[in-house]
Scaffold this active site. Structure first.
Site, PDB file in Angstrom:
ATOM      1  N   ASP A 457      91.060  -1.068 -41.975  1.00 27.40           N
ATOM      2  CA  ASP A 457      91.983  -2.024 -41.415  1.00 27.40           C
ATOM      3  C   ASP A 457      93.244  -1.705 -41.859  1.00 27.40           C
ATOM      4  O   ASP A 457      93.392  -2.210 -43.097  1.00 27.40           O
ATOM      5  CB  ASP A 457      91.474  -3.636 -41.593  1.00 27.40           C
ATOM      6  CG  ASP A 457      92.203  -4.702 -40.881  1.00 27.40           C
ATOM      7  OD1 ASP A 457      93.369  -4.202 -40.600  1.00 27.40           O
ATOM      8  OD2 ASP A 457      91.810  -5.763 -40.744  1.00 27.40           O
ATOM      9  N   ARG A 459      96.142  -2.998 -40.291  1.00 26.09           N
ATOM     10  CA  ARG A 459      97.155  -3.983 -39.995  1.00 26.09           C
ATOM     11  C   ARG A 459      97.923  -4.428 -41.048  1.00 26.09           C
ATOM     12  O   ARG A 459      97.616  -4.809 -42.022  1.00 26.09           O
ATOM     13  CB  ARG A 459      96.422  -5.042 -39.109  1.00 26.09           C
ATOM     14  CG  ARG A 459      95.628  -4.403 -37.745  1.00 26.09           C
ATOM     15  CD  ARG A 459      94.938  -5.575 -37.268  1.00 26.09           C
ATOM     16  NE  ARG A 459      93.538  -6.167 -37.969  1.00 26.09           N
ATOM     17  CZ  ARG A 459      92.860  -6.760 -37.906  1.00 26.09           C
ATOM     18  NH1 ARG A 459      92.949  -7.593 -36.841  1.00 26.09           N
ATOM     19  NH2 ARG A 459      91.728  -6.970 -38.465  1.00 26.09           N
TER      20      ARG A 459
END
Length: 543
Positions: A457, A459
């Site tokens: 991840d 983000r």
């Protein structure tokens, strides 16, 4: 990273009165109740009539599942389930993809428990000095060890401000470094001094596309250009605003580098880090850097770098921490336009925000008046083309998007921020499809990313946080199951006063995906406490 810690409640049996039909319910945790509703019903929400009026509620999934009710663990005594459309007692199960804004509770009580310090972006990664400490040392003309990511070069550079270079500092750098002393500079200064790139960027075959210019020595005050004193003189000349192109011999012994505008927010390299640190120290945007080598001449890695720094009383900082530090302070987006948009859920006002760094456009859907900005229902939604647009059943993204809009509409005031560039948790559409193929071959969503050499991840929520603040939100109830998102937004100074869970229906297609997010990424798709397990993830929907 915050820890997941669910506090426990003592189960109690309560009764739901529904038009001559009594059903039992067990109070579980902070507004979530196990309830048996025997039939199907198209509604996603209903109301509970109480002595003080009517409140919104929702049933999650189907029979013997979870009911969400705003009054926390208060028993639903003498309450009646009401069909919102007909105002009649509800005779059937109410199926929902989640809970309403009113069903939120204070964030720690909902399972995202973390110390306040866990949200502070200025805190360093364990084992590193803080960025403010490094900035102060740079301001004082000291050297700092700057380390990049282990998936990048995994190397450390000695860094200092060019305008404060001394022969002593150069001697130390040459003694402990590769001997290739570089000076990172902005494009305007390179053009002013007529220092072109060695090769154009299209022909640059250096592993990380480091932008070397032609090498130089200062014409005045130097001999061979190679001594520590000569190198310090050349560096001071490069840093001087009064220097001219004719003040330098070409080639030479100092390697100027072209800084990427945007710094570490655009390129997580030592070139950019050295300039960013000098600017943050209030000095001219010219930095000195040189890679540190081990005693045997090999590149020094983190354990050796820490030992070296301790022996020489130097601060060690990571570029990752510098990125977080800058994201908290730099303006990342600007509002571009706004318009009213009627949606299937109701009318919203859409605000377009443009990223200053890369030009990507994001959108915020706003319902009602933000007013004083207190207790605003907020959803930060990452772009998912396959789920949001094409209705992919592999994930629950589209369902969460629809549910968030529905809940904001029902509440009458709220914000949904749609962040583009987050496809596949940041890996992009092409890589996401490759990951899907690996998932079909047996990997889960985490294993697939790792096999492709990609982050699980990647983000980052700084842009979302700035959009939320620009809209006037000051405290919010955050709609999320993801503790990383909670911590990510909290770290940008946003006050989160509650969490609203988004509990999606489980299908054969998304069951493993949701299970992996729960077990490997900490998502709140299940609640477990005192031997009583409420695991939506384990009851697969047959619909």
């Amino acid at each position: 990273m915050s820890s997941i810690n669910l506090s426990s409640s003592s189960p109690s049996t309560i009764s739901l009165s529904r038009s001559r039909l009594s059903q039992s319910s067990t109070t579980l945790l902070h507004g979530l109740h196990r309830v048996t509703l025997p039939s199907n019903h198209p509604l996603s929400t209903f109301s509970i009539k109480t002595n003080t009026g009517k409140v919104k509620a929702a049933v999650i999934s189907r029979e013997d599942d979870l009911l969400s009710f705003t009054n926390g663990n208060t028993p639903l005594s003498n309450g009646s389930l009401i069909d919102d459309r007909t105002e009649e007692p509800l005779e059937a199960d109410s199926v929902s993809l989640g809970t309403l804004a009113a069903d939120s509770a204070p964030a720690p009580a909902n399972g995202f428990v973390a110390e306040d310090d866990d949200f502070e972006l200025d805190l360093p990664t364990p084992g590193f000095s803080s960025i403010p400490e490094a900035i102060e040392d740079i301001r004082q003309g000291k050297l700092v060890v700057v380390v990049d990511d282990e998936d990048r070069e995994n190397e450390g550079d000695l860094v200092m401000a060019a305008q404060l270079a001394t022969p002593e500092a150069m001697a130390f750098i040459v003694r402990h470094g590769t001997g290739i002393v570089c000076v990172s500079m902005k494009e305007d200064d390179l053009e002013r001094l007529h220092l072109p790139l060695m090769v154009n960027q299209k022909e640059n075959e250096e592993k990380l596309s480091t932008a070397f210019t032609v090498t130089v020595d200062a014409k005045h005050g130097t001999t061979t250009g190679v001594s520590a004193r000569d190198r310090a003189t050349t560096i001071l000349s490069l840093a001087s605003r009064d220097s001219k192109p004719e003040d330098f011999n070409r080639p030479g012994h100092i390697f100027p580098l072209k800084y990427r505008e945007g710094g570490v927010l655009k390129r997580a390299g030592h070139t950019e880090a050295s300039v960013d640190l000098t600017v943050l120290a209030g000095l001219d945007p010219v930095g000195v850097l040189c890679e540190i080598v081990d005693d045997d001449g090999s590149m020094a890695r983190l354990p050796k770098l820490r030992e070296f720094a301790a022996e020489n009383n130097l601060k060690v900082v990571s570029i990752a921490d510098l990125i977080r530090y800058r994201r908290k302070r730099d303006k990342l987006v600007e509002r571009a336009s706004a318009a009213r948009i009627p949606t299937m859920w109701g009318p919203f006002t859409a605000y377009c925000y443009r990223s200053i760094l890369d030009g990507i456009e994001h959108i915020a859907m706003v319902k009602g008046e933000i007013g004083d900005g207190q207790d605003i229902l907020v959803r930060v939604h990452s772009e998912c083309l396959t789920g949001d647009i094409f209705g992919s059943a592999r994930c629950d993204c589209g369902n969460q998007l629809a549910l968030s809009m529905q809940q904001i509409e029902a509440t009458g005031r709220g914000v949904l921020v749609y962040l583009r560039g987050h496809e596949g948790r940041g890996i992009g559409l092409g890589h996401k499809l490759r990951a899907y193929n690996l998932q079909d071959a047996g990997r889960d969503t985490v294993e697939a990313n790792e096999e492709l050499g990609l982050p699980v991840d990647s983000r980052e929520y700084g842009i979302g946080a700035q959009i939320i603040r620009d809209l006037g939100v000051r405290t919010m109830k955050l709609m999320t199951n993801n503790p990383a998102k909670y911590v990510g937004l909290k770290g940008y100074g946003l006050a989160i006063v509650g969490r609203v869970p988004l509990l999606s229906l489980i299908t054969k297609e998304n069951k493993r995906y949701l299970e992996t997010k729960r077990t490997k990424m900490g998502h709140m798709y299940g609640l477990k406490f005192k031997g009583d397990v409420v695991e939506k993830i384990e009851s697969e929907s047959e619909s």
